[in-house]
Design an enzyme around this catalytic site. Structure first.
Site, PDB file in Angstrom:
ATOM      1  N   GLU A 173    -106.770  61.484  -9.699  1.00 22.54           N
ATOM      2  CA  GLU A 173    -107.705  60.653 -10.371  1.00 22.54           C
ATOM      3  C   GLU A 173    -106.965  59.097 -10.705  1.00 22.54           C
ATOM      4  OE1 GLU A 173    -110.410  61.891 -13.556  1.00 22.54           O
ATOM      5  OE2 GLU A 173    -109.940  64.045 -12.466  1.00 22.54           O
ATOM      6  N   ALA A 174    -107.494  58.209 -10.684  1.00 22.50           N
ATOM      7  CA  ALA A 174    -106.988  56.803 -10.856  1.00 22.50           C
ATOM      8  C   ALA A 174    -106.618  56.658 -12.321  1.00 22.50           C
ATOM      9  CB  ALA A 174    -108.057  55.607 -10.453  1.00 22.50           C
TER      10      ALA A 174
END
Ligand code: NAG
Ligand code: NAG
Ligand code: NAG
Ligand code: NAG
Ligand code: NAG
Length: 412
Positions: A173-174
């Site tokens: 996840e960013a």
């Protein structure tokens, strides 16, 4: 003939019928009798002493044995619990840590938890990454303590990244990646002051390096940048100024000679997070108005899905921008199906366009796109690539924002 008197050994000999060779004559003088009495007493005392010592020894021995076995048992019990804690951690990191704390196997401080993760004995690196990526205050403190345990002094950025990225598996996840790489960049700059103008510079260059790794080593990426291109790509990132060419050249060579290894590399790695190798192939697509399945040549690129009637067509029959869409697996009579849809809004028409038979380009009329892949493997690959294409956007935005920030700065 002498009478048989009491034997010296009568006191302790188990068998009274034992033929006694040492009998006491009856005709002893009183002095001799007294002497004999003394000897008997002393013997008796000595025997009692011996027995006391024997008992004591036995007691101490048994105490030692007991002591050893309870200690051992305690240790075994503890080891078992630690092993169980690790297992729990690997399945659900938070629960594992909680278990270890509740059983006094781990102190509830960010430093101790960080040590435990840094040692990493028996721990799954994906699980470590998940724990370190969590947003809770405690997890963020642990992340910082964990990064502090890394020693980066006198390592170049590639060497430091190799060490860091091997200590856990970076989650996909960013937001998580952003927090972790920010912590990394801070620590690197703390250990190597003067190399970069700011943490942002270190952060951006770290990503440039990770992407370079993918460009150079992933066979799906056809475009292999030269060192000159790498240097020019990183112009202006040192708070508006350029980094020394030597430094960039060194980093480039290091990656070129040896790719980054990441733990638990299952192919579905950072490559999918940062790079979405363009994918193309035949898929079946369910019509929007007329529910028939059409075979189309799909190309995934630039965060859009293009579909063509023939592989050689120049103009696509349709374009589906992936922005704001989600993807899920669905059951259908056709095998290996997945669906593109707008989350939380089932009836909204997806923004897309298609070319009619007469050449007019019109808006699509799909509330969802249902697609069937020829095999289960291809379905998984398409889904992974599309997911990555959808999810990488916020990350690119974050990176772009930082780049803008550092390149607009003037060096002092
Ligand atoms: C650990 O400490 C934090 C507060 O610092 C607390 O919220 C948490 O419940 C504690 N965890 C356990 C398992 O005791
Ligand atoms: C670690 O966990 C991941 C995700 O749960 C799993 O895919 C991987 O196989 C595990 N690795 C090991 C060595 O058990
Ligand atoms: C570097 O590239 C190799 C080969 O594609 C890949 O296995 C590895 O996961 C990449 N490492 C990172 C940190 O992206
Ligand atoms: C995606 O959502 C944002 C915010 O709701 C909106 O501004 C944008 O136009 C949407 N893009 C597409 C292609 O639907
Ligand atoms: C889109 O489809 C709906 C029914 O699914 C239909 O009522 C509508 O007219 C269609 N719109 C266009 C532009 O074709």
């Amino acid at each position: 003939r002498r009478n048989r008197g009491s034997s010296y050994f009568d006191h302790y000999h188990p068998n009274p019928s034992f033929p006694l060779s040492c009998t006491v004559p009856d005709d002893l003088t009183p002095e001799e009798q007294q002497e004999l009495e003394n000897i008997r007493r002393r013997k008796q005392e000595l025997l009692e002493d011996i027995q006391r010592l024997k008992d004591e020894i036995a007691e101490v021995t048994s105490e030692i044995e007991n002591l050893g076995s309870t200690e051992e048992r305690k240790n075994m019990q503890r080891n078992k619990q630690v092993a169980m804690g690790r297992k729990k951690f690997n399945m659900d990191p938070k629960k594992g840590i909680q278990f270890l704390i509740e059983n006094d196997l781990l102190k509830n401080t960010s430093d101790d938890i960080a040590q435990f993760l840094y040692k990493g004995e028996g721990l799954n690196k994906t699980a470590i990454g998940d724990y370190l990526g969590e947003r809770d205050d405690l997890n963020i403190q642990v992340l910082h303590a964990f990064v502090e345990l890394h020693e980066f002094t006198d390592l170049n950025l590639v060497q430091a990244l190799r060490q860091f990225l091997w200590s856990f598996r970076l989650p996909g996840e960013a937001q998580k990646i952003d927090r972790m790489m920010e912590a990394f960049a801070q620590r690197y700059c703390q250990c190597n002051s003067g190399v970069f103008q700011s943490t942002d510079t270190c952060y951006i260059l770290s990503f440039a390096i990770i992407m370079l790794n993918t460009s150079l080593h992933n066979p799906n990426v056809k475009d292999k940048p030269t060192v000159e291109r790498f240097i020019s790509m990183n112009r202006g990132i040192n708070d508006g100024g350029d980094l020394p060419e030597d430094l960039l050249r060194n980093l480039y060579e290091s990656i070129k000679n040896e790719p980054f290894k990441i733990p638990e590399d299952d192919g579905n790695d950072l490559t999918h997070t940062f790079f979405n190798p363009d994918r193309e192939g035949w898929l079946l697509k369910l019509g929007g108005r007329v529910k028939t399945w059409k075979r189309r040549w799909f190309i995934l690129t630039d965060n859009c899905l293009y579909y063509f009637e023939y592989t050689t067509d120049k103009e696509p029959r349709g374009i589906i921008p992936l922005e704001n869409l989600s993807i899920k697996e669905v059951e259908d009579k056709k095998p290996n199906c997945f669906e593109l849809f707008i989350p939380d809004n089932k009836d909204q028409v997806i923004k897309a366009c298609k070319t009619e038979a007469d050449g007019r380009v019109v808006e699509g009329n799909h509330t969802f796109y249902r697609i069937s892949a020829p095999t289960a493997e291809e379905k998984d690959e398409w889904m992974n690539s599309i997911k990555a294409a959808i999810s990488r956007d916020p990350f690119y935005e974050m990176l772009a924002a930082r780049k803008k920030k550092v390149s607009s700065m003037k060096r002092h």
